[in-house]
Write a protein that holds these residues in place. Structure first.
Motif, PDB file in Angstrom:
ATOM      1  N   MET A 336       0.833  -1.194   0.000  1.00 34.36           N
ATOM      2  CA  MET A 336       0.000   0.000   0.000  1.00 34.36           C
ATOM      3  C   MET A 336       0.867   1.243   0.000  1.00 34.36           C
ATOM      4  N   VAL A 337       0.372   2.296  -0.653  1.00 35.97           N
ATOM      5  CA  VAL A 337       1.056   3.590  -0.725  1.00 35.97           C
ATOM      6  C   VAL A 337       0.030   4.677  -0.480  1.00 35.97           C
ATOM      7  N   LYS A 338       0.406   5.704   0.308  1.00 33.57           N
ATOM      8  CA  LYS A 338      -0.447   6.866   0.499  1.00 33.57           C
ATOM      9  C   LYS A 338       0.353   8.141   0.314  1.00 33.57           C
ATOM     10  N   PHE A 339      -0.225   9.096  -0.411  1.00 37.04           N
ATOM     11  CA  PHE A 339       0.255  10.474  -0.437  1.00 37.04           C
ATOM     12  C   PHE A 339      -0.755  11.315   0.337  1.00 37.04           C
ATOM     13  N   VAL A 340      -0.303  12.057   1.339  1.00 41.09           N
ATOM     14  CA  VAL A 340      -1.212  12.845   2.183  1.00 41.09           C
ATOM     15  C   VAL A 340      -0.680  14.272   2.269  1.00 41.09           C
TER      16      VAL A 340
END
Length: 343
Positions: A336-340
């Protein structure tokens, strides 16, 4: 007692009006994805979308429902617009509550809207947090409507209210339904995908947020390995250039996360992507390396060797064009990858 039911000619809006309460709804989309929305208020058996709408209208917390005629099922949700279904959805219809007049004289609005007639909308996730729009929700990450000051229309984004009102920019998740990130620049300007599986906010909305509320922004990149252990890094002074710059990447410094392991810096470390435009297969700025075409996704490629030490818009399936983050995660598959975005 039902006094009136109006069903529009194009079957997109209906109004359920009772002596008290009353609600109106807009038909929205059914989306098929293996990662479905499991956070619902109530699931019950009903005979029609009208009955399901009445159930939603009588529940002040309900803002969306899906009715599946083949199973006579009615599911109520506390937030969101479209309905994610993992199985057969051919008999299902999804509706969003635009406004609900409740028995206690309060008003239920789509998340992000507020006022007696739901006439106002938060400017961004930080504004929604400051207005305490999230106060009735137990979960902290909520699809929310915002209208940046320079935007023409409200848009739904995913706000994180556990950390002061952050905005989800990108989400990648293995095992969810495939969504192709090998897209044109025009497509990357728009939102695509689903918040909880594979999603991109779109450069147009991102710039509306950042230019509509000038501030010092930071980008958090969070990566989960195959054991679901997260690591994280913050890019301080985060900036995105305009269209004429090719949506170039900018950052003034990096800081490690206080909550997770350090991912290492694969954006501005031994290879520096600052100032690089965002390459896609139809606007590839990488010359003979043809990085976007070769790797199959959009990214701020180059300062070489052979394109980048990071690439997070790949296929997420272990193929040769899969996502990677070489600093501290070299050779690891990413679950999983998140940009926040925060400010």
């Amino acid at each position: 007692m039902i006094l009136l039911l109006y069903l529009s000619i194009v079957s997109t809006i209906f109004y359920v009006v009772q002596t008290h309460p009353s609600s109106d709804y807009s038909e929205t989309k059914i989306i098929t994805d293996t990662c479905k929305d499991n956070e619902f208020l109530l699931s019950t058996t009903t005979h029609s979308s009208l009955d399901c709408g009445i159930s939603c209208g009588e529940n002040a917390e309900c803002r969306r429902f899906v009715f599946c005629s083949s199973k006579s099922t009615c599911t109520l949700y506390q937030h969101g617009t479209d309905c994610i279904i993992s199985g057969d959805s051919t008999s299902c219809t999804c509706y969003r509550k635009n406004i609900g007049r409740n028995a206690d004289d309060t008003t239920t609005c789509a998340v992000g809207f507020y006022g007696n007639n739901c006439q106002n909308v938060a400017q961004d996730c930080k504004d929604a947090y400051n207005k305490n729009i999230h106060s009735s929700f137990q979960i902290k990450d909520i699809p929310t409507y915002i209208k940046p000051t320079i935007a023409a229309e409200p848009v739904e984004v995913k706000c994180g209210f556990g950390n002061g009102g952050s905005t989800l920019l990108m989400h990648r998740k293995r095992y969810c339904s495939f969504i192709n990130f090998n897209r044109s620049t025009t497509e990357y300007e728009q939102r695509f995908g689903n918040f909880d599986s594979n999603y991109w906010i779109g450069f147009n909305t991102l710039l509306d947020i950042m230019l509509g509320s000038p501030s010092t922004y930071r980008l958090q990149i969070m990566v989960f390995n195959t054991a679901w252990i997260p690591c994280s890094i913050y890019y301080e002074g985060f900036q995105i250039g305009n269209k004429s710059s090719g949506y170039s990447f900018g950052s003034s410094s990096t800081t490690p996360s206080p909550d997770h392991a350090d991912c290492g810096d694969s954006m501005t470390g031994s290879l520096n992507l600052i100032g690089n435009p965002f390459s896609t297969y139809d606007d590839d700025y990488t010359g003979v390396n043809q990085c976007a075409n070769r790797l199959g996704g959009g990214w701020w490629f180059e300062d070489s060797p052979q394109c980048s030490r990071s690439f997070l818009t790949g296929t997420v399936d272990g193929s040769t064009s899969d996502t990677f983050w070489l600093d501290n995660l070299d050779g690891e598959l990413l679950n999983m990858v998140k940009f926040v975005l925060t400010k």
